[in-house]
Design a protein around this motif. Structure first.
Motif, PDB file in Angstrom:
ATOM      1  N   PHE A  40       0.848  -1.188   0.000  1.00 34.47           N
ATOM      2  CA  PHE A  40       0.000   0.000   0.000  1.00 34.47           C
ATOM      3  C   PHE A  40       0.889   1.244   0.000  1.00 34.47           C
ATOM      4  O   PHE A  40       1.980   1.232   0.538  1.00 34.47           O
ATOM      5  N   ARG A  41       0.386   2.303  -0.596  1.00 36.62           N
ATOM      6  CA  ARG A  41       1.015   3.616  -0.417  1.00 36.62           C
ATOM      7  C   ARG A  41       0.519   4.176   0.901  1.00 36.62           C
ATOM      8  O   ARG A  41      -0.632   3.962   1.264  1.00 36.62           O
ATOM      9  N   VAL A  42       1.385   4.899   1.585  1.00 33.18           N
ATOM     10  CA  VAL A  42       0.981   5.519   2.848  1.00 33.18           C
ATOM     11  C   VAL A  42       1.255   7.011   2.775  1.00 33.18           C
ATOM     12  O   VAL A  42       2.389   7.426   2.471  1.00 33.18           O
ATOM     13  N   LYS A  43       0.227   7.812   2.999  1.00 27.54           N
ATOM     14  CA  LYS A  43       0.406   9.266   3.024  1.00 27.54           C
ATOM     15  C   LYS A  43      -0.374   9.835   4.210  1.00 27.54           C
ATOM     16  O   LYS A  43      -1.442   9.324   4.548  1.00 27.54           O
ATOM     17  N   THR A  44       0.164  10.901   4.809  1.00 29.37           N
ATOM     18  CA  THR A  44      -0.594  11.534   5.886  1.00 29.37           C
ATOM     19  C   THR A  44      -1.639  12.455   5.259  1.00 29.37           C
ATOM     20  O   THR A  44      -1.487  12.909   4.121  1.00 29.37           O
ATOM     21  N   MET A  45      -2.692  12.733   6.001  1.00 29.38           N
ATOM     22  CA  MET A  45      -3.705  13.671   5.544  1.00 29.38           C
ATOM     23  C   MET A  45      -3.049  15.024   5.255  1.00 29.38           C
ATOM     24  O   MET A  45      -3.393  15.697   4.296  1.00 29.38           O
ATOM     25  N   HIS A  46      -2.089  15.387   6.103  1.00 28.41           N
ATOM     26  CA  HIS A  46      -1.379  16.648   5.935  1.00 28.41           C
ATOM     27  C   HIS A  46      -0.671  16.694   4.578  1.00 28.41           C
ATOM     28  O   HIS A  46      -0.774  17.683   3.842  1.00 28.41           O
ATOM     29  N   GLU A  47       0.030  15.617   4.223  1.00 27.93           N
ATOM     30  CA  GLU A  47       0.726  15.557   2.920  1.00 27.93           C
ATOM     31  C   GLU A  47      -0.257  15.700   1.754  1.00 27.93           C
ATOM     32  O   GLU A  47       0.013  16.398   0.782  1.00 27.93           O
ATOM     33  N   LEU A  65     -16.899  21.208   7.065  1.00 29.10           N
ATOM     34  CA  LEU A  65     -16.138  22.000   6.100  1.00 29.10           C
ATOM     35  C   LEU A  65     -14.889  21.240   5.649  1.00 29.10           C
ATOM     36  O   LEU A  65     -14.539  21.214   4.461  1.00 29.10           O
ATOM     37  N   PHE A  66     -14.233  20.614   6.617  1.00 32.08           N
ATOM     38  CA  PHE A  66     -13.075  19.777   6.294  1.00 32.08           C
ATOM     39  C   PHE A  66     -13.479  18.714   5.264  1.00 32.08           C
ATOM     40  O   PHE A  66     -12.806  18.503   4.255  1.00 32.08           O
ATOM     41  N   ASN A  67     -14.615  18.052   5.528  1.00 34.29           N
ATOM     42  CA  ASN A  67     -15.060  16.996   4.620  1.00 34.29           C
ATOM     43  C   ASN A  67     -15.445  17.540   3.245  1.00 34.29           C
ATOM     44  O   ASN A  67     -15.189  16.907   2.227  1.00 34.29           O
ATOM     45  N   ARG A  68     -16.048  18.717   3.227  1.00 34.13           N
ATOM     46  CA  ARG A  68     -16.411  19.333   1.947  1.00 34.13           C
ATOM     47  C   ARG A  68     -15.172  19.523   1.065  1.00 34.13           C
ATOM     48  O   ARG A  68     -15.171  19.188  -0.115  1.00 34.13           O
ATOM     49  N   ILE A  69     -14.126  20.089   1.691  1.00 26.47           N
ATOM     50  CA  ILE A  69     -12.900  20.345   0.922  1.00 26.47           C
ATOM     51  C   ILE A  69     -12.267  19.015   0.505  1.00 26.47           C
ATOM     52  O   ILE A  69     -11.884  18.813  -0.649  1.00 26.47           O
ATOM     53  N   PHE A  70     -12.188  18.105   1.455  1.00 23.15           N
ATOM     54  CA  PHE A  70     -11.580  16.798   1.169  1.00 23.15           C
ATOM     55  C   PHE A  70     -12.324  16.095   0.028  1.00 23.15           C
ATOM     56  O   PHE A  70     -11.711  15.584  -0.909  1.00 23.15           O
ATOM     57  N   THR A  72      -3.199   8.472   6.644  1.00 25.33           N
ATOM     58  CA  THR A  72      -3.020   8.386   8.095  1.00 25.33           C
ATOM     59  C   THR A  72      -3.165   9.758   8.734  1.00 25.33           C
ATOM     60  O   THR A  72      -3.168  10.774   8.055  1.00 25.33           O
ATOM     61  N   ASP A  73      -3.243   9.749  10.076  1.00 26.81           N
ATOM     62  CA  ASP A  73      -3.202  10.959  10.883  1.00 26.81           C
ATOM     63  C   ASP A  73      -4.351  11.903  10.561  1.00 26.81           C
ATOM     64  O   ASP A  73      -4.153  13.020  10.088  1.00 26.81           O
ATOM     65  N   TYR A  74      -5.560  11.456  10.816  1.00 23.60           N
ATOM     66  CA  TYR A  74      -6.755  12.282  10.614  1.00 23.60           C
ATOM     67  C   TYR A  74      -6.808  13.367  11.683  1.00 23.60           C
ATOM     68  O   TYR A  74      -6.286  13.195  12.789  1.00 23.60           O
ATOM     69  N   PRO A  75      -7.442  14.484  11.364  1.00 23.00           N
ATOM     70  CA  PRO A  75      -7.512  15.577  12.348  1.00 23.00           C
ATOM     71  C   PRO A  75      -8.170  15.112  13.649  1.00 23.00           C
ATOM     72  O   PRO A  75      -9.173  14.392  13.621  1.00 23.00           O
ATOM     73  N   ALA A  76      -7.599  15.555  14.765  1.00 23.04           N
ATOM     74  CA  ALA A  76      -8.173  15.207  16.073  1.00 23.04           C
ATOM     75  C   ALA A  76      -9.530  15.872  16.254  1.00 23.04           C
ATOM     76  O   ALA A  76     -10.323  15.456  17.093  1.00 23.04           O
TER      77      ALA A  76
END
Lengths: 340, 187
Positions: free
Chosen positions: A144-151, A199-204, A221-225
């Motif tokens: 699998f590829r792994v990327k953070t939400m931030h990336e 709003l986060f979900n809308r943009i995502f 990985t690393d979803y917003p708290a």
């Protein structure tokens, strides 16, 4: 009349056999927990099926069809079960029936003790390799590829998610992207003010998710708290130790390093219950009872709750991907859409 | 006003005073999130496409449209020319608005067209259409691998991947959304 496709039934049967073989061989214990629950973990974004148990002499009490087996499986972990897995029916009410949604669906959920969300990436890769039928296309197979939400945010829209932790800042970022949704009437916005999470979900969902590369499965990985859930916080970051797996463009699995701190679990319960109550006032949706004793499982000195990681994976979607179907109707023998 | 969750393909919405047609819509429930509908909206006048993500409970402004049967006459490279079958009115729709439809529509065939305030908004192509194979190469001899395919061209210029047994002059049923071959049609 349904059209019975033997191959469809066989594909599911083989997947379940391989799933059981895989986890049993790895030392997990298969468990069966109730579908009919007397209380649920509060999740204000999920609508549940409400029913009642009628005792012949003691009246009726509310019961709920589980939206996931989490509430019971965690009680087993607390009681010292060790690593466990389950293939379970789950139910979500009031969802639009679409290509990837059926109100009744099958979920694989597994918990690994002494493991965290990073360990679970390797476990998920092993699982997919073990159950994929011969000839499964490369884009569904590990690695699998792994990327953070931030990336992902940085690459797709050039925004630093760590800097957008307030609603005000996120709103500004959204309008710069044109994601403030010009379609939606302002009257609606007054009725239910936009939250950070929506709003986060809308943009995502508008700018990031549609362009997720599909040549290999991707773990985000690393979803917003700020998106409330029972995953542990990632120390020193505004993130949760949580990932989601996308394969073939479909959200297939969700994983946490499980929160084990009783106080924080109670806090999540309080906030989520309040949000559920608010939603119920607006839409009249049912509010399930809380499993009152649940946080107590995390307080025992004799049996401390084990550090563990849990993963939930949609088996109908996995069958859809493996079989090259475009719609869950292809893999569910009695889809709800056929009865509407 | 309707809820975004009620949107269907082919419906029309008013956005900042301009009509847009819903060309795609799917429901998404992000993990631990509320329900959203993701739509692709197209302006019939400019061909501009908007990607919008709405909560299913959001209110959106729908507009009342009416459908007319219209005969497709020809395209001149810039516009499609149509004629309403009830009053023989002729009108044009810019090619740019529905660029790929030139490979799906047949000259002389009647299509339903959606109008809003007398302006054409959307051309409705049936979900499954029978086409004639205008060009097809013969299958390569000895190529007996199961599932072997080739590409043929229909009388409308649409390229479709078909099984190798399909020959020129035969008729095939095609899914116009995915542009995929469905089956051979026997006379």
């Amino acid at each position: 009349m349904i059209t019975f496709n033997r191959e469809t039934a066989l594909q599911r049967s083989r997947l379940y056999t391989r799933t059981r073989e895989h986890f049993t061989r790895k030392g997990y214990l298969e468990v069966e927990t109730p579908i009919l629950a007397d209380g649920l973990i509060p999740e204000p974004t999920i609508e549940v099926f409400e029913t009642a148990f009628s005792h012949p002499f003691k009246g009726t009490t509310a019961r709920w069809l589980v939206p996931s087996p989490e509430v019971h499986m965690k009680q087993l972990l607390a009681a010292g079960s060790g690593s466990i897995f389950q293939i379970s029916k789950c139910f979500r009410n009031s969802e639009q029936i679409g290509r990837y949604h059926n109100p009744e669906f099958s979920m694989l959920e597994w918990y690994t003790v002494e493991a965290d969300y990073k360990d679970s990436i390797a476990h998920a890769e092993e699982y997919i390799s073990a159950v994929a039928p011969r000839g499964t296309p490369e884009h569904l197979l590990p690695p699998f590829r792994v990327k953070t939400m931030h990336e992902l945010w940085h690459t797709a829209v050039g925004l630093d998610l760590d800097e957008l932790q307030t609603l005000e800042k996120l709103r500004k970022a959204a309008s710069s992207l044109g994601a403030a949704s010009s379609v939606v009437s302002s009257a609606a916005a007054e009725h239910a003010p936009e939250t950070w999470e929506s709003l986060f979900n809308r943009i995502f969902l508008t700018h990031i998710e549609p362009d997720i590369p599909q040549d290999k499965p991707l773990i985000i990985t690393d979803y917003p708290a700020r998106i409330e859930c029972l995953a542990a916080n990632k120390k020193g970051t505004p993130c949760k130790e949580r990932w989601e797996l996308y394969a073939g463009g479909i959200e297939l699995a969700n994983c946490y390093t499980e929160e084990t701190d009783a106080d924080r679990i109670e806090e999540v319960f309080r906030r989520e219950s309040a949000a559920a109550a608010l939603r119920s006032i607006r839409s009249g949706s049912a509010i399930p009872d809380l499993p009152q004793e649940f946080p107590e499982h995390f307080r025992s000195r004799e049996h401390p709750f084990p550090p563990c990681s849990g993963t939930a994976l949609g088996l109908d979607r996995l069958l859809l991907l493996f079989g090259g179907y475009t719609d869950l109707e292809g893999v569910i023998l009695f889809p709800l859409s056929a009865t509407m | 006003m309707i809820k975004a969750g009620q949107l269907e393909k082919g419906m029309a919405l008013l956005i900042k005073g301009a009509p847009y047609v819903v060309v795609e819509r799917e429901f998404v429930n992000p993990g631990k999130g509320s329900a959203f509908v993701r739509a692709k909206l197209k302006s019939p006048s400019t061909g501009q496409v908007l990607r919008e993500t709405m909560k299913t409970q959001d209110s959106v402004e729908d507009i009342t449209v009416e459908d007319h049967d219209c005969q497709y006459l020809y395209n001149d490279g810039e516009s499609y020319h149509f004629m309403k079958t009830d009053n023989f009115d002729q009108f044009e729709i810019p090619l740019a608005s529905f660029e790929d439809y030139q490979y799906l529509m047949k000259d002389g065939e009647t299509y339903r067209i959606t109008f809003w305030e007398n302006k054409p908004l959307d051309i409705i192509i049936p979900f499954k259409v029978i086409y004639e194979v205008a060009e097809a190469e013969d299958a390569i001899k000895g190529d007996t691998v199961t599932g072997a395919t080739k590409v043929v061209t229909t009388e409308t210029g649409l390229k479709v991947r078909v099984p190798i047994f399909i020959k020129q002059g035969e008729r095939i049923l095609v899914n116009t959304e995915t542009r995929e071959y469905l089956e051979r049609v026997n006379k």
